[in-house]
Design an enzyme around this catalytic site. Structure first.
Site, short mmCIF file in Angstrom:
data_model
loop_
_atom_site.label_atom_id
_atom_site.label_comp_id
_atom_site.label_asym_id
_atom_site.label_seq_id
_atom_site.Cartn_x
_atom_site.Cartn_y
_atom_site.Cartn_z
N ASP A 73 1.22 -1.74 8.91
CA ASP A 73 2.15 -1.11 7.97
C ASP A 73 2.28 0.39 8.21
O ASP A 73 1.61 0.95 9.09
CB ASP A 73 1.72 -1.40 6.51
CG ASP A 73 0.25 -1.14 6.27
OD1 ASP A 73 -0.40 -0.52 7.12
OD2 ASP A 73 -0.27 -1.57 5.22
N ASN A 119 -5.11 -2.46 -5.96
CA ASN A 119 -4.31 -3.37 -6.81
C ASN A 119 -4.24 -4.77 -6.17
O ASN A 119 -3.42 -5.59 -6.57
CB ASN A 119 -2.90 -2.82 -7.03
CG ASN A 119 -2.15 -2.63 -5.71
OD1 ASN A 119 -2.71 -2.83 -4.64
ND2 ASN A 119 -0.89 -2.24 -5.80
N HIS A 173 -3.43 -5.36 -3.03
CA HIS A 173 -2.43 -5.53 -1.96
C HIS A 173 -3.11 -5.79 -0.61
O HIS A 173 -4.26 -5.44 -0.39
CB HIS A 173 -1.46 -4.35 -1.89
CG HIS A 173 -2.03 -3.05 -1.38
ND1 HIS A 173 -1.50 -1.83 -1.72
CD2 HIS A 173 -3.07 -2.76 -0.55
CE1 HIS A 173 -2.18 -0.86 -1.12
NE2 HIS A 173 -3.14 -1.41 -0.40
N GLU A 201 2.64 -5.67 -2.14
CA GLU A 201 2.19 -5.28 -3.47
C GLU A 201 2.22 -6.48 -4.44
O GLU A 201 2.85 -7.51 -4.15
CB GLU A 201 3.10 -4.17 -4.00
CG GLU A 201 3.04 -2.87 -3.19
CD GLU A 201 1.83 -2.01 -3.54
OE1 GLU A 201 0.68 -2.43 -3.28
OE2 GLU A 201 2.03 -0.90 -4.05
C1 F6R Z 1 -3.42 0.24 5.39
C2 F6R Z 1 -3.26 -1.02 4.65
C3 F6R Z 1 -3.75 -1.09 3.25
C4 F6R Z 1 -5.26 -0.87 3.19
C5 F6R Z 1 -5.78 -0.96 1.75
C6 F6R Z 1 -7.25 -0.57 1.68
O1 F6R Z 1 -2.85 0.12 6.68
O2 F6R Z 1 -2.72 -1.98 5.14
O3 F6R Z 1 -3.43 -2.34 2.69
O4 F6R Z 1 -5.90 -1.83 3.97
O5 F6R Z 1 -5.05 -0.12 0.91
O6 F6R Z 1 -7.41 0.77 2.06
P1 F6R Z 1 -8.83 1.37 2.39
O7 F6R Z 1 -9.35 0.63 3.57
O8 F6R Z 1 -8.56 2.82 2.73
O9 F6R Z 1 -9.67 1.17 1.19
#
Ligand code: F6R
Length: 246
Positions: free
Chosen positions: A67, A136, A138, A143
């Protein structure tokens, strides 16, 4: 679903890196798709180190960035693009034709989505995905309320995602939308590796594994994946009633 609990973030990252190495050994032309963020940081470092130590052939693999933040230039410190370049693509020596990353500044975001859909289709689908879980629930930027049938798409981000997302950047950034590989690709991947570490992820991991399977908690949808590994450290596993694999 295989649930693995590891004592530390280091042990968790080592196990994840080993899994990716096994995949590359079995199928050098593997299509990999990883998240950026704090969770996979050490896995990427260990993967690069193991690949170099074991002289793993990465010349045939393909890499897709999961992403990107819309409106953030690729060379911005904190962009997913920069993370993938610095943590994986440059150290592994992947060539441009092996790599597909979203450009958050693209004029035509729909074309960006289509280019990634095409890249995945031309290579016969994703072999292994490594994803984190957002605060959340995701996965990528899928989302809560996500349509499970969509491929790559642009999505409005929830306030919790845009506020937590500030941690990657120096100075406050305007974060409103994300561009992401969608659940269609996630569910069609051959193997899915979901990682989480730290106490702050414990309530999300509990909801993901012990709550309802619902688009309201996108991470819970991975329980319907045919080959999913959930790898957590003891802190992230702390709220779980059971850590038995099913
Ligand atoms: C980032 C992504 C997000 C993260 C998620 C957890 O490329 O795809 O879904 O994996 O927000 O983020 P961290 O690892 O920073 O806690």
């Amino acid at each position: 679903m295989i649930i693995e609990t590891h004592p530390t973030y280091q042990a968790l990252s080592e196990a994840a890196a080993q899994l990716i190495i096994q995949q590359l050994k079995q199928k050098p032309s593997s299509v990999l798709c990883f998240a950026s963020g704090d969770t996979p940081k050490l896995t990427c470092e260990r993967l690069v180190a193991l690949a170099q130590q074991q002289a793993i052939d990465v010349s045939q693999c393909a890499f897709i960035g999961l992403d990107e933040w819309v409106g953030i230039a690729p060379d911005t410190e904190g962009s997913c693009y920069k993370f993938f370049q610095e943590k994986l693509i440059v150290p592994l020596g992947l060539k441009p034709n092996q790599v597909r990353l979203f450009d958050g500044l693209a004029q035509n975001l729909q074309s960006e989505c289509e280019a990634t859909d095409k890249f995945i289709a031309q290579r016969g689908g994703i072999d292994i995905m490594l994803v984190g879980v957002g605060m959340n629930g995701h996965i990528g930027f899928n989302e809560p309320g996500v349509d499970q049938t969509v491929a790559c798409h642009v999505i409005d981000l929830e306030p919790i995602t845009t506020s937590v997302g500030q941690k990657y950047f120096t100075g406050t950034k305007v974060l409103k939308q994300g561009i992401t590989v969608g659940f269609r690709h996630i569910m069609n991947s051959q193997q899915l590796l979901v990682m989480a570490n730290g106490a702050k992820k414990a309530p999300i991991i509990k909801a993901m594994l012990e709550g309802d399977i619902t688009p309201k908690m996108p991470a819970s949808l991975v329980r319907n994946h045919a080959h999913v590994w959930v790898m957590v450290d003891t802190e992230a596993a702390m709220g779980l009633t059971s850590t038995k694999s099913i």
